[in-house]
Design an enzyme around this catalytic site. Structure first.
Site, PDB file in Angstrom:
ATOM      1  N   GLY A 137       0.838  -1.361  -0.035  1.00 53.99           N
ATOM      2  CA  GLY A 137       0.078  -0.012   0.010  1.00 53.99           C
ATOM      3  C   GLY A 137       0.842   1.251   0.028  1.00 53.99           C
ATOM      4  O   GLY A 137       2.051   1.427   0.659  1.00 53.99           O
ATOM      5  N   ARG A 163       0.669  -5.152  -6.126  1.00 58.16           N
ATOM      6  CA  ARG A 163       0.772  -6.310  -5.341  1.00 58.16           C
ATOM      7  C   ARG A 163       1.174  -7.321  -6.419  1.00 58.16           C
ATOM      8  O   ARG A 163       1.311  -7.012  -7.587  1.00 58.16           O
ATOM      9  CB  ARG A 163      -0.712  -6.745  -5.078  1.00 58.16           C
ATOM     10  CG  ARG A 163      -1.631  -5.707  -4.151  1.00 58.16           C
ATOM     11  CD  ARG A 163      -0.908  -5.641  -2.763  1.00 58.16           C
ATOM     12  NE  ARG A 163      -1.798  -4.998  -2.087  1.00 58.16           N
ATOM     13  CZ  ARG A 163      -1.446  -4.366  -0.744  1.00 58.16           C
ATOM     14  NH1 ARG A 163      -0.208  -4.747  -0.072  1.00 58.16           N
ATOM     15  NH2 ARG A 163      -2.256  -3.591  -0.264  1.00 58.16           N
ATOM     16  N   ASP A 191       5.424  -5.320   5.806  1.00 51.93           N
ATOM     17  CA  ASP A 191       5.646  -6.631   6.318  1.00 51.93           C
ATOM     18  C   ASP A 191       6.001  -7.577   5.026  1.00 51.93           C
ATOM     19  O   ASP A 191       7.191  -8.344   4.730  1.00 51.93           O
ATOM     20  CB  ASP A 191       5.118  -7.336   7.200  1.00 51.93           C
ATOM     21  CG  ASP A 191       5.178  -8.706   7.436  1.00 51.93           C
ATOM     22  OD1 ASP A 191       4.673  -9.684   6.990  1.00 51.93           O
ATOM     23  OD2 ASP A 191       6.060  -9.129   8.220  1.00 51.93           O
ATOM     24  N   THR A 229       4.159   2.492   5.698  1.00 56.51           N
ATOM     25  CA  THR A 229       2.635   1.899   5.696  1.00 56.51           C
ATOM     26  C   THR A 229       2.143   2.530   6.579  1.00 56.51           C
ATOM     27  O   THR A 229       2.638   3.197   7.809  1.00 56.51           O
ATOM     28  CB  THR A 229       2.991   0.422   6.147  1.00 56.51           C
ATOM     29  OG1 THR A 229       1.537  -0.054   6.540  1.00 56.51           O
ATOM     30  CG2 THR A 229       3.609   0.110   7.290  1.00 56.51           C
ATOM     31  N   ASP A 231      -0.147   1.829   8.673  1.00 58.55           N
ATOM     32  CA  ASP A 231      -0.866   0.836   9.652  1.00 58.55           C
ATOM     33  C   ASP A 231       0.015   1.068  10.764  1.00 58.55           C
ATOM     34  O   ASP A 231      -0.259   0.713  11.972  1.00 58.55           O
ATOM     35  CB  ASP A 231      -1.128  -0.328   9.321  1.00 58.55           C
ATOM     36  CG  ASP A 231      -2.172  -0.700   8.281  1.00 58.55           C
ATOM     37  OD1 ASP A 231      -3.267   0.107   8.412  1.00 58.55           O
ATOM     38  OD2 ASP A 231      -2.002  -1.324   7.358  1.00 58.55           O
ATOM     39  N   ASP A 251       2.287  -0.832  11.631  1.00 58.35           N
ATOM     40  CA  ASP A 251       2.319  -2.301  12.113  1.00 58.35           C
ATOM     41  C   ASP A 251       3.438  -3.158  11.893  1.00 58.35           C
ATOM     42  O   ASP A 251       3.571  -4.327  11.865  1.00 58.35           O
ATOM     43  CB  ASP A 251       1.085  -3.047  11.468  1.00 58.35           C
ATOM     44  CG  ASP A 251       1.243  -3.289   9.966  1.00 58.35           C
ATOM     45  OD1 ASP A 251       2.178  -2.464   9.334  1.00 58.35           O
ATOM     46  OD2 ASP A 251       0.444  -4.022   9.391  1.00 58.35           O
ATOM     47  N   ARG A 262      -6.538  -3.578   9.587  1.00 56.37           N
ATOM     48  CA  ARG A 262      -6.970  -4.886   9.740  1.00 56.37           C
ATOM     49  C   ARG A 262      -6.493  -5.786  10.977  1.00 56.37           C
ATOM     50  O   ARG A 262      -7.192  -6.511  11.499  1.00 56.37           O
ATOM     51  CB  ARG A 262      -6.688  -5.754   8.355  1.00 56.37           C
ATOM     52  CG  ARG A 262      -7.532  -5.453   7.302  1.00 56.37           C
ATOM     53  CD  ARG A 262      -7.482  -6.454   5.980  1.00 56.37           C
ATOM     54  NE  ARG A 262      -6.212  -6.486   5.660  1.00 56.37           N
ATOM     55  CZ  ARG A 262      -5.563  -5.884   4.804  1.00 56.37           C
ATOM     56  NH1 ARG A 262      -6.272  -4.750   3.859  1.00 56.37           N
ATOM     57  NH2 ARG A 262      -4.546  -5.979   4.213  1.00 56.37           N
TER      58      ARG A 262
END
Length: 322
Positions: A14, A75, A106, A128, A130, A132, A174
């Site tokens: 992303g 992707r 990741d 990212t 997120d 994360d 998510r």
């Protein structure tokens, strides 16, 4: 790495605000130190197709204020296969490129690790929204995403107040609730729902009713997408409380826009540190914001550890929303 050594950079997964700042830093710091820097377009998918172009100083002019990534991203399922990994390494070797800087999350790091096993020097830069990725306190794009949510919710609050309703706002995340947690605390949300912490709809409903009894005419609930189906959550809250509510899903707007000053600074520092690590002969490291410093750490930390959720911050948000 000596003069005229070839280095490539790609963005994968992303997009995130601040990626362009990191790209600019990698290209210009690399050229400053007499490296030849190449851009790989469309992520690993473009790498497999050989979409590799040498970058110049002007290639990254006037991009720091732009969101997204000038190198584009995509992707790439083929990169999960041994054949795809070998082809990616071969494409780099065919152009004499010794090292690759991967800006992403990741999954992007996992692709980088496979390339390292095939003889390519790799550096990971965390990009990212997120936040994360284990091993770094901050990721490029997270601060901007949180600010985007705060701005959007401040506008929703006007409508919530006018109609005297509860608004449930779904934000990205998510598997990680950091966007929900940080934006929820910043805007004073009545409840914050994340994948990491179980929640009870009856308890949330009782909190909403307590607020209405003391004269509060509207409420905001921030819900990470990984916490559950927001429409089912909204339906459950209405059944328990009897209060009208509305659902707003912010979606991909959270990824766009000019990077915040914090993300621009983070991107520049991390991009510059990536080149420094390569010039020191390092590989299989990730550039991290760790203990208020920009450092390189083993890439495997991103896989071996799990990003810790800030429970103290979550508890503070609950205490302030009594």
């Amino acid at each position: 790495m000596g003069a005229d050594s070839k280095v490539a950079v790609l963005t994968s997964g992303g997009d995130a605000p601040g990626m362009n700042t990191a790209i600019r830093a990698i290209v210009r710091k690399g050229i400053y130190h007499d490296l030849r820097v190449y851009g790989v377009f469309h992520g690993y998918d473009g790498l497999l197709r050989g979409e590799i172009k040498e970058m110049e100083l002007g290639s990254v002019a006037d991009i720091v204020h732009r969101g997204g990534t000038i190198l584009k991203t995509a992707r790439c399922e083929e990169m999960f296969t041994a054949e795809g990994q070998r082809l990616a390494a071969d494409q780099l070797k065919a152009k004499g490129i010794e090292a690759l800087v991967v800006i992403g999350g990741d999954g992007s790091y996992r692709g980088a690790k496979k390339l390292a096993e095939l003889g390519i020097k790799v550096i990971g830069v965390p990009g990212t929204i997120d936040n994360d990725i284990a091993g770094t306190d901050s990721t490029i794009g997270f601060d901007t995403a949180v600010n985007t949510v705060v701005e959007a919710v401040s506008k929703l609050r006007d409508t919530a107040s006018s109609h005297e309703r509860t608004f449930l706002v779904e934000v990205m995340g998510r598997n990680c609730g950091d966007i929900a947690l940080h934006s929820g605390l910043a805007i004073g949300a009545e409840s914050i729902l994340t994948p990491e912490i179980p929640f009870d709809l009856q308890e949330i409903s009782e909190k909403l009713l307590r607020g209405y009894r003391r004269g509060k005419n509207h409420s905001i609930i921030i819900c990470a997408e990984g916490a559950g189906d927001i429409r089912e959550i909204a339906s459950g809250l209405k059944n328990y409380s009897g209060l009208e509510n509305r659902v707003t899903i912010l979606g991909h707007i959270q990824r766009g826009g000019a990077p915040s000053a914090a993300d621009s600074l983070l991107g520049a520092m991390m991009g510059g540190k990536a080149i420094e690590a390569l010039m020191e002969g390092k590989s299989e490291v990730m550039i991290s914001h760790f203990q208020n410093e920009i450092v390189d750490r083993p890439l495997e930390l991103a896989f071996k550890e799990k990003k810790m959720f800030n429970r103290k911050l979550y508890e503070l948000a609950n205490e302030l929303a009594i």
